[in-house]
Motif scaffolding. Structure first.
Motif, PDB file in Angstrom:
ATOM      1  N   MET A 117       0.794  -1.224   0.000  1.00 22.32           N
ATOM      2  CA  MET A 117       0.000   0.000   0.000  1.00 22.32           C
ATOM      3  C   MET A 117       0.827   1.275   0.000  1.00 22.32           C
ATOM      4  O   MET A 117       0.512   2.233  -0.688  1.00 22.32           O
ATOM      5  N   LEU A 158      -9.466   1.970  -0.140  1.00 22.99           N
ATOM      6  CA  LEU A 158      -9.742   1.170   1.053  1.00 22.99           C
ATOM      7  C   LEU A 158     -10.567   1.960   2.049  1.00 22.99           C
ATOM      8  O   LEU A 158     -11.557   1.458   2.606  1.00 22.99           O
ATOM      9  N   ALA A 197      -9.343  -2.191  -1.066  1.00 27.26           N
ATOM     10  CA  ALA A 197      -8.101  -1.531  -1.499  1.00 27.26           C
ATOM     11  C   ALA A 197      -7.826  -1.784  -2.973  1.00 27.26           C
ATOM     12  O   ALA A 197      -6.740  -2.217  -3.360  1.00 27.26           O
TER      13      ALA A 197
END
Length: 452
Positions: A283, A297, A303
């Motif tokens: 991420m 997300l 996400a």
């Protein structure tokens, strides 16, 4: 002995007689004056007691303000395991054997000064946490402006909250985001029905260290001290967040990372990896202010790197078509995206992101995050209201300005800006981003234009 007794009784009687004579000798005016004096004394005493109660109340209120962020020691929960710690670090930062990006360990969620023009705003340094803070900002604005449908206070006052109102807004924003992620986690990609009760997993640090430094895990001073707390009731989640809010808001605390960890833990590390679809792998990428996967997300509970509507199957003659999961439903908060020379159509937001239920958008403009919003709840439901309206622009760096969007005219009278000026170039980019939603709209800026 007996004569002495009679003498004392005689003296007592004489004293009582003198008192009775004195009472008989009083005039009517003197009796009235004495009565008034007694009444005045009672009145003064009552007033002093009332004043004392008032002072006591004011002091208690002041103490409550000071104790708004009482630092209660974290207790309970389940100590983090080495497996979960490695998974969190792997999904968020890409590895557990190297230290994470330093700004995430020292960046908290900070408000501007209360009861000022920008009291609604969150602020953060220019680093990778800005995307996360921008989403929190959007939900804070939602709760300040649109929490109560029958509120009669003018928007200008609602956007200048006091300290207690700021804390309430950020508490509700965090709780709503995590609860939405938990709800999405219970929904299968192939089904729309909810299969189980939402469970929010929050992580907070305590004193003990549960994972030692090794070739498989590099200690960062936070992840190895986490405890996991689970909630199945929304009200309990709100109370818990408010109790430990100081861990997110105290300056130099890792508030942003704690919240991101909680979001990933709620979604589940395995699900987040599937959401990423192997494109990013993790991420926190090299993006200056954070990747769009963090945004999706927190906004929609998944996400995903894909911003289009629904599911798009991508393949060719030599490969099977594989699904790309985009936005499965319309959100209350929208997302607008603009990047020069954008060739990847999967990053073009669909209508479910462009047209949210409320007139609030997180925006990504050439690598920088901000928020734009309108104070009219019915803006996107009324065609006439959308012909000419104002948008407030606010960035996590503290920049704010107002622009008018006019969709009823052509752009012949569009404001000309100096391309050589940095702020003007940023303004031009923001205009291009606005045109991804309102094509050919005339945009007029008001006040000083500054972007930080």
């Amino acid at each position: 002995m007996e004569p002495r007794v009679h003498f004392r009784e005689a003296c007592k009687k004489t004293k009582e007689d003198r008192e009775r004579e004195r009472e008989r000798g009083k005039t009517a005016p003197s009796i009235k004056f004495e009565t008034l004096a007694k009444a005045l004394q009672v009145s003064v005493t009552s007033a002093r007691r009332a004043e004392a109660r008032s002072i006591s109340d004011r002091v208690m209120y002041a103490r409550n303000q000071q104790r708004a962020l009482t630092k209660t020691a974290v207790a309970g929960g389940t100590p983090i395991t080495e497996e979960l710690a490695c998974e969190l670090r792997q999904v968020v930062f890409g590895t557990a054997v190297a230290p994470p990006r330093g700004e995430w360990l020292r960046t908290s969620v900070l408000f501007n000064a209360p009861e000022k023009e920008t009291a609604f705003g969150l602020k953060t340094p220019k680093n990778g946490t800005r995307g996360l803070v921008a989403v929190l900002q959007a939900f804070v604005i939602k709760h300040l402006l649109f929490e109560k449908k029958d509120c009669t206070d003018p928007p200008e006052e609602l956007l200048k909250p006091n300290r207690m109102r700021q804390l309430d807004a950020i508490t509700m924003a965090m709780a709503e985001i995590l609860w939405k992620i938990a709800e999405q986690t219970t929904v299968s990609q192939n089904k729309t029905e909810v299969s189980e009760k939402p469970i929010v997993s929050m992580v907070l640090p305590q004193e003990n260290t549960y994972i030692q430094h090794s070739i498989n895990y590099f200690q960062d001073g936070l992840t190895e001290r986490l405890h996991v707390f689970e909630f199945t009731e929304y009200d309990e989640l709100q109370i818990f967040i408010k109790r430990y809010l100081y861990l997110f808001l105290d300056e130099s605390c890792p508030g942003c990372l704690l919240f991101l960890y909680s979001a990933v833990a709620t979604r589940g590390t395995a699900r987040v990896e599937r959401d990423l679809d192997g494109i990013k792998g993790y991420m926190v990428t090299a993006a200056e202010e954070g990747s769009e996967c963090i945004i999706t997300l927190l906004l929609c509970g998944r996400a995903t790197p894909y911003l289009h509507n629904g599911v798009v199957y991508v393949g060719d003659e030599e490969h099977y078509a594989v699904p790309q999961w985009g936005m499965l439903s319309r959100n209350e908060i929208g997302f607008l995206y603009f990047e020069e020379k954008l060739d990847d159509q999967s990053k073009v937001p669909g209508s479910r992101l462009k047209t949210p239920a409320l007139p609030i958008w997180v925006i990504f403009c050439n690598g920088h995050y901000a928020v734009v919003f309108n104070t009219n709840r019915e803006l996107l439901r009324n065609y006439h209201a959308e012909r000419r309206f104002d948008l407030v622009y606010y960035s996590p760096g503290g920049s704010t300005c107002t622009l008018t969007v006019d969709t009823s005219q052509d752009d012949d009278g569009k404001l000309e800006l100096n391309e050589e000026d940095t702020s003007s170039t940023s303004a031009n980019n923001v205009e291009k981003l606005i045109h991804t939603k309102w094509q050919d709209a005339q945009i007029t800026w008001h006040g000083q234009i500054a972007f930080t």
